[in-house]
Scaffold this active site. Structure first.
Site, PDB file in Angstrom:
ATOM      1  N   SER A 140      31.856  43.328  44.305  1.00 26.62           N
ATOM      2  CA  SER A 140      31.314  41.972  44.363  1.00 26.62           C
ATOM      3  C   SER A 140      30.603  41.823  45.708  1.00 26.62           C
ATOM      4  O   SER A 140      31.200  42.069  46.754  1.00 26.62           O
ATOM      5  CB  SER A 140      32.474  40.982  44.237  1.00 26.62           C
ATOM      6  OG  SER A 140      32.016  39.656  44.339  1.00 26.62           O
ATOM      7  N   LYS A 166      28.027  43.329  41.322  1.00 24.08           N
ATOM      8  CA  LYS A 166      28.048  41.892  41.008  1.00 24.08           C
ATOM      9  C   LYS A 166      27.512  41.144  42.211  1.00 24.08           C
ATOM     10  O   LYS A 166      27.991  41.328  43.329  1.00 24.08           O
ATOM     11  CB  LYS A 166      29.483  41.472  40.694  1.00 24.08           C
ATOM     12  CG  LYS A 166      29.775  39.978  40.816  1.00 24.08           C
ATOM     13  CD  LYS A 166      31.118  39.644  40.177  1.00 24.08           C
ATOM     14  CE  LYS A 166      31.872  38.595  40.958  1.00 24.08           C
ATOM     15  NZ  LYS A 166      33.190  38.288  40.351  1.00 24.08           N
ATOM     16  N   LYS A 168      26.783  37.547  44.086  1.00 22.53           N
ATOM     17  CA  LYS A 168      27.107  36.125  44.148  1.00 22.53           C
ATOM     18  C   LYS A 168      25.776  35.368  44.210  1.00 22.53           C
ATOM     19  O   LYS A 168      24.866  35.774  44.959  1.00 22.53           O
ATOM     20  CB  LYS A 168      27.931  35.837  45.403  1.00 22.53           C
ATOM     21  CG  LYS A 168      29.336  36.426  45.341  1.00 22.53           C
ATOM     22  CD  LYS A 168      30.160  35.739  44.273  1.00 22.53           C
ATOM     23  CE  LYS A 168      31.624  36.152  44.359  1.00 22.53           C
ATOM     24  NZ  LYS A 168      32.451  35.440  43.359  1.00 22.53           N
ATOM     25  N   ASP A 194      27.559  36.041  39.674  1.00 19.43           N
ATOM     26  CA  ASP A 194      28.677  35.079  39.665  1.00 19.43           C
ATOM     27  C   ASP A 194      28.290  33.881  40.516  1.00 19.43           C
ATOM     28  O   ASP A 194      28.002  34.024  41.710  1.00 19.43           O
ATOM     29  CB  ASP A 194      29.929  35.756  40.242  1.00 19.43           C
ATOM     30  CG  ASP A 194      31.171  34.872  40.187  1.00 19.43           C
ATOM     31  OD1 ASP A 194      31.081  33.723  39.672  1.00 19.43           O
ATOM     32  OD2 ASP A 194      32.234  35.329  40.654  1.00 19.43           O
ATOM     33  N   GLU A 219      28.586  34.878  35.338  1.00 20.95           N
ATOM     34  CA  GLU A 219      29.960  34.409  35.469  1.00 20.95           C
ATOM     35  C   GLU A 219      30.004  32.991  36.021  1.00 20.95           C
ATOM     36  O   GLU A 219      29.370  32.688  37.038  1.00 20.95           O
ATOM     37  CB  GLU A 219      30.674  35.389  36.406  1.00 20.95           C
ATOM     38  CG  GLU A 219      32.148  35.138  36.635  1.00 20.95           C
ATOM     39  CD  GLU A 219      32.750  36.191  37.578  1.00 20.95           C
ATOM     40  OE1 GLU A 219      32.112  37.248  37.818  1.00 20.95           O
ATOM     41  OE2 GLU A 219      33.855  35.945  38.086  1.00 20.95           O
ATOM     42  N   ASP A 244      35.333  32.408  34.348  1.00 21.03           N
ATOM     43  CA  ASP A 244      36.355  32.813  35.316  1.00 21.03           C
ATOM     44  C   ASP A 244      37.234  31.580  35.586  1.00 21.03           C
ATOM     45  O   ASP A 244      38.270  31.385  34.938  1.00 21.03           O
ATOM     46  CB  ASP A 244      35.659  33.336  36.591  1.00 21.03           C
ATOM     47  CG  ASP A 244      36.600  33.620  37.755  1.00 21.03           C
ATOM     48  OD1 ASP A 244      37.800  33.369  37.650  1.00 21.03           O
ATOM     49  OD2 ASP A 244      36.121  34.091  38.822  1.00 21.03           O
ATOM     50  N   LYS A 268      42.017  37.165  35.664  1.00 24.91           N
ATOM     51  CA  LYS A 268      42.667  37.271  36.978  1.00 24.91           C
ATOM     52  C   LYS A 268      44.109  36.815  36.795  1.00 24.91           C
ATOM     53  O   LYS A 268      44.336  35.649  36.460  1.00 24.91           O
ATOM     54  CB  LYS A 268      41.987  36.351  37.992  1.00 24.91           C
ATOM     55  CG  LYS A 268      40.610  36.802  38.438  1.00 24.91           C
ATOM     56  CD  LYS A 268      40.035  35.787  39.400  1.00 24.91           C
ATOM     57  CE  LYS A 268      38.643  36.193  39.839  1.00 24.91           C
ATOM     58  NZ  LYS A 268      37.968  35.088  40.559  1.00 24.91           N
ATOM     59  N   GLY A 296      38.847  39.887  40.803  1.00 24.72           N
ATOM     60  CA  GLY A 296      39.530  40.181  42.063  1.00 24.72           C
ATOM     61  C   GLY A 296      39.613  38.941  42.918  1.00 24.72           C
ATOM     62  O   GLY A 296      38.773  38.041  42.812  1.00 24.72           O
TER      63      GLY A 296
END
Ligand code: NPQ
Ligand code: MG
Length: 374
Positions: A140, A166, A168, A194, A219, A244, A268, A296
């Site tokens: 991430s 991934k 952000k 995400d 996400e 998520d 998660k 995570g």
């Protein structure tokens, strides 16, 4: 098992580099660990709550307080805890009458599960029904001030071997950074984004511009509560929507799937109240044909090892956010931190959650301890 004592231990751990998301920047962690002592031995749990309630309503002081004042006393009062029969599977039902506080509940269940599995000589992977010894590792990547810095970071992670990137994103940091990274890594490298709830329904058309980059998924673009908005985005965009923050239990997962609000699920354990509820979500997603992957929460070696065991279940068909410990920490609190080799993490096979603590280092970063007895 009979529960005897619970130690709440707070540790301070610096991140190797600041991690910026749409909800803030983290430079160091303030982590709550739990050590449960039972008549069958000890077990450890890690609470994934952050210092501030920015990712979810939970935060580390709140988690410690609810454990001390409500969860631990209720567990001690459970009929089974007085004799030899209390098992990890009974923790969630015993705590069910308390609303919310999934991360606090998960940490407590995790400690009891670790003690139970160590006593039984069974690994978490075996207990959960894992079918693989190696799992693919994703990374991430945070938000940066410039695209040049982002590209430098991504190039480093690609060189490290991560099989999936991934990014952000947030308003003002989306289409152009994603375009630049896609150009850097090529069309074949798995890429996803995400937003951690940073957008609103008014942004649906804007978010559809991401369709041109062949992303694995987007996400949690909208608010935790906005199930309808996610269903609208899923209908409008070619990029699969993955929830998520919105998924707090197996039942919210099923509802979101049936409402067409999520086409993939990020599991998660902390967010859903524990590894056992996480496995239930996995099972129901397999039944419904929904791919899942393990998220995570910048875990130490305790949670990272346990996540690797969970991600070895057969329905985890997408690479998770289980990166090497060194992605976040210079030194871990376990003796054998998670590493990646050829883009993969090995699933721990020793009894319990799958690690041994480096007690000397752990003691050196401990900021407080509280001991609760029966
Ligand atoms: C996510 N994690 O998937 C989270 C959010 C997140 C790896 O992207 C400290 C502790 C900082 C937990 C920052 C990843 C955090 C954190 C972000 C969790 O949404
Ligand atoms: Mg997320």
């Amino acid at each position: 098992m009979r529960l005897e004592r619970l130690e709440l231990r707070r540790i301070a751990l610096d991140l190797v580099t600041p991690f910026r998301t749409s909800f803030g920047v983290e430079t160091a962690r303030d982590i709550l660990l739990l050590k449960v002592t039972t008549d069958a031995g000890v077990g450890w749990g890690e609470c994934v709550a952050q210092h501030e309630p920015a990712y979810s309503p939970e935060f580390v002081d709140g988690a410690a307080l609810v454990i001390e004042q409500h969860l631990w006393p209720a567990l001690l009062g459970a009929p089974a805890s007085g004799d030899a029969t209390l098992t990890a599977a009974q923790v969630a039902p015993t705590l069910q009458r308390f609303k919310g506080h999934q991360m606090a509940k998960a940490a407590l269940e995790m400690a009891v599960l670790d003690a139970q599995l160590r006593a039984e000589g069974v690994s978490l992977a075996e207990h959960l029904g894992a079918t693989r010894e190696l799992i693919p590792s994703g990374v991430s990547v945070g938000i940066f001030d410039t695209i040049d810095v982002l590209l430098e970071q991504v190039a480093g992670y690609v060189a490290d071997g991560y099989v999936r990137i991934k990014l952000k994103i947030e308003p003002g940091w989306d289409i152009e950074p994603v375009r630049a990274v896609r150009e850097l890594i090529g069309r074949d490298k798995p890429l996803q984004v995400d937003a951690n709830t940073a957008y609103s329904r008014a942004d649906i058309e804007h978010l559809c511009q991401l369709d041109q980059f062949d992303l694995l998924l987007i996400e949690q673009p909208l608010a935790e509560e906005d199930v309808l908005g996610h269903a609208q985005l899923a209908a409008a965009s070619a990029t699969p929507v993955c929830l998520d923050e919105s998924i707090l239990s197996a039942s919210t997962a099923v509802d979101a799937i049936e409402l067409g609000a999520t086409e993939v699920i990020n599991i998660k354990p902390g967010r859903v109240g524990g590894y056992l509820e996480a496995r239930s979500i996995h099972d129901v997603c397999v039944e419904l044909g929904i791919p899942v992957w393990c998220g995570g929460m910048i875990e130490t070696g305790i949670g990272r090892a346990a996540n690797a065991a969970l991600a070895a279940l057969p329905g985890f068909t997408l690479p998770g956010d289980i990166s090497a410990s060194t992605r976040f920490y210079r030194r871990d609190i376990v003796t054998d931190p998670i590493t990646i080799t050829d883009g993969h993490v090995s699933v721990p096979s020793i009894p319990g959650l799958g690690y041994e603590l480096d007690h000397e280092f752990l003691d050196s970063i401990t900021t407080s301890t509280t001991e609760l007895t029966g």
